[in-house]
Design an enzyme around this catalytic site. Structure first.
Site, short mmCIF file in Angstrom:
data_model
loop_
_atom_site.label_atom_id
_atom_site.label_comp_id
_atom_site.label_asym_id
_atom_site.label_seq_id
_atom_site.Cartn_x
_atom_site.Cartn_y
_atom_site.Cartn_z
N GLU A 112 -5.23 1.73 3.09
CA GLU A 112 -4.87 0.57 4.02
C GLU A 112 -5.02 1.10 5.46
O GLU A 112 -5.50 0.20 6.23
CB GLU A 112 -3.64 -0.29 3.70
CG GLU A 112 -3.50 -1.61 4.25
CD GLU A 112 -2.83 -1.75 5.53
OE1 GLU A 112 -3.15 -2.69 6.37
OE2 GLU A 112 -2.35 -0.57 5.94
N GLU A 113 -4.11 2.16 5.85
CA GLU A 113 -3.76 2.40 7.25
C GLU A 113 -5.19 2.75 7.97
O GLU A 113 -5.10 2.94 9.18
CB GLU A 113 -2.76 3.43 7.22
CG GLU A 113 -1.42 3.13 6.79
CD GLU A 113 -0.89 2.01 7.80
OE1 GLU A 113 -1.42 1.42 8.71
OE2 GLU A 113 0.26 1.48 7.56
N ASP A 125 -0.10 4.38 1.20
CA ASP A 125 -0.35 5.37 2.35
C ASP A 125 0.41 4.94 3.53
O ASP A 125 0.61 3.79 3.80
CB ASP A 125 -2.05 5.26 2.71
CG ASP A 125 -2.56 3.73 2.87
OD1 ASP A 125 -2.07 3.12 2.21
OD2 ASP A 125 -3.22 3.77 3.92
N HIS A 154 0.85 -1.38 -0.19
CA HIS A 154 -0.11 0.03 -0.01
C HIS A 154 1.09 1.18 0.00
O HIS A 154 2.01 1.42 0.43
CB HIS A 154 -1.04 0.12 1.17
CG HIS A 154 -0.27 -0.17 2.40
ND1 HIS A 154 0.11 0.91 3.26
CD2 HIS A 154 -0.14 -1.23 3.42
CE1 HIS A 154 0.56 0.55 4.23
NE2 HIS A 154 0.54 -0.78 4.67
#
Length: 398
Positions: free
Chosen positions: A147-148, A82, A80
């Site tokens: 994702e985070e 982010d 990802h």
């Protein structure tokens, strides 16, 4: 190592540092610089570049290496773009400068989670293509967003799109956890994340009175239950020495009150839990029972509740697991299998029917993901590239 290889490895380190200098950090992430960087990489390596946007401001980049037998199920290599926020005053280096110290340690937010992983995929493919290798199965390198913050507007939506289904994926690698020694771990499943608010309503009044049925008493009852349960789970960790079958529970927020001498009509507590799949139903029943016992006016509001995603088989019935394990064994590395201690986009891939293993190719590194002074040694980063040079063909030829 010859001069050409050294030059290639030095360039890989600089590619990583360039990617790390893009501050794709919450809130209000501008992903466009990441997209431009990845387009350059795709053009240099010779990969097909596509961007998909199930949510306008959350793009997903797919770099495709077409296989010799493209009708076969493909391989996804996921990471990802982010990264989580930083407390810059706690860092010894600027978190988005990607400084290298005298030991070769590169400091930057996201280097462990998961920007180094994405570049290791690409640099391994660069080396494989230069050697003349072509995979049997098509390989897709995916760089996803959101994702985070849980992936609710990221991978969870992306796997449901026609564009994702056209990738025809049969297996995926996603992020794991770096190893602090020479033992590597493959993560074949994840706990279910359940984050919820408990609203505790009660009798308001003057702060000098000892009223019955107050919101605070209900909060106290629940916190006692939650922390008794938490203490018992911590004791199990000491006994078992691993967390695969342990439920984690933490109080993360408390809201309520208007001023110091007023008993408020409501307090709200926010609880973050990660529950083993096989224990989830019983745990949910238990939490609801505690809320009932706390008194009238206590209600639960779910913030996030993961769907039930199947674990990936890690035995001879899974040809991709067999191929992955053979590649690791061939490098004389010790391999263990576990349930991931946190949550990743791997749960959405598994939920979409794609067997997925979480794996980090970096070893001998103190885990500092989400922490201050997140780092990775340049030599260890390069070593991870060459591990993927072995792993990717094993999977693509399975």
């Amino acid at each position: 190592m010859d001069d050409a290889s050294k030059k290639l490895d030095s360039a890989a380190i600089e590619n990583l540092r360039t990617y790390l200098r893009i501050p794709s950090v919450y809130p209000n992430i501008d992903y466009e610089p990441c997209l431009k960087f990845l387009k350059i990489q795709a053009d240099e390596i010779g990969l097909i570049y596509n961007v998909y946007r199930p949510v306008k401001n959350n793009p997903h980049v797919v770099l495709t290496w077409t296989g010799k037998e493209p009708t076969l199920g493909s391989i996804i290599l996921n990471s990802h773009m982010d990264v989580v926020p930083v407390f810059e005053d706690k860092w010894s280096h600027k978190p988005f400068d990607a400084d290298i110290d005298e030991k070769g340690d590169i400091y930057a937010r996201g280097i462990q989670d998961t920007k180094a992983l994405g570049i290791q995929y690409l640099e391994a493919i660069r080396r494989l293509k230069q050697s003349g290798y072509q995979p049997k199965r098509t390989v897709h390198v995916t760089f996803v967003s959101d994702e985070e913050t849980g992936g609710l507007e990221g991978m969870k939506l992306f796997v449901k799109t026609p564009e994702f289904k056209q990738l025809n994926a049969s297996f995926a690698l996603d992020e794991g956890v770096l190893s602090e020694n020479n033992i590597v771990t493959a993560y074949y499943g994840e706990k279910r994340s359940w984050k919820f608010e408990v609203h505790c309503a009660g009798q308001p009044g003057h702060g000098s009175l000892l009223l019955d049925n107050t919101a605070g008493e209900k909060v106290q009852y629940l916190l006692n239950k939650f922390y008794e349960f938490r203490a018992a789970e911590k004791k199990k960790i000491q006994e078992l020495q691993y967390t695969d079958h342990i439920t984690t529970l933490n109080l993360t927020m408390i809201r309520g009150g208007v001023q110091a001498n007023v008993i408020p009509p409501e307090f709200t507590i926010v609880i973050d839990t990660r529950v083993p799949v096989e224990k989830f139903s019983d745990f949910e029943v238990q939490v609801n029972q505690w809320c009932k016992e706390a008194g009238t006016g206590v209600t639960i509001e779910t913030i996030v509740k993961d769907d039930n995603a199947p674990n990936t088989s890690v035995d001879e019935t899974n040809i991709f697991w067999t191929a992955f394990k053979s590649a690791i064994d061939g490098m004389n590395m010790t391999l263990k299998t576990h349930i991931h201690p946190a949550n990743t986009d791997g749960r959405y891939l598994r939920g979409a029917g794609i067997p997925t293993i979480g794996y980090s190719a970096s070893t001998n590194t103190k885990i500092r993901a989400h922490d201050n002074d997140e780092y990775l040694n340049a030599d260890e980063f390069v070593s991870g590239i060459y591990r993927f040079v072995k792993i990717i063909p094993a999977l693509a030829n399975a």
